[in-house]
Write a protein that holds these residues in place. Structure first.
Motif, short mmCIF file in Angstrom:
data_model
loop_
_atom_site.label_atom_id
_atom_site.label_comp_id
_atom_site.label_asym_id
_atom_site.label_seq_id
_atom_site.Cartn_x
_atom_site.Cartn_y
_atom_site.Cartn_z
N GLU A 221 0.84 -1.19 0.00
CA GLU A 221 0.00 0.00 0.00
C GLU A 221 0.88 1.24 0.00
O GLU A 221 1.78 1.35 0.81
N ARG B 198 -4.34 7.04 0.65
CA ARG B 198 -3.93 5.79 0.02
C ARG B 198 -4.03 5.99 -1.48
O ARG B 198 -5.08 6.41 -1.99
N GLU C 121 -4.33 3.86 -3.79
CA GLU C 121 -5.41 3.01 -4.32
C GLU C 121 -6.76 3.72 -4.21
O GLU C 121 -7.57 3.68 -5.14
#
Length: 57
Positions: A3, A43, A45
């Protein structure tokens, strides 16, 4: 865990925004972020999902 966590400055560069604009969007809960010790973190993502969702608007 692969991550990637970005700072506000990194997010501003990634999205080609000023830091002030990125901060405002995060504070208004328009960017998916969270605070750690008073500093915004994001994050990568989550940002990529947010970008995809913006295409549908």
């Amino acid at each position: 865990m692969n991550e990637q966590i970005l700072t506000l400055k990194e997010v501003a560069e990634y999205l080609k925004l000023t830091e002030k604009t990125a901060y405002r969007l995060a504070a208004d809960k328009k960017l998916p972020g969270f605070k750690v010790g008073g500093s915004w973190r994001f994050r990568k993502e989550d940002l990529e999902k947010w970008i995809e969702a913006q295409k549908d608007i």
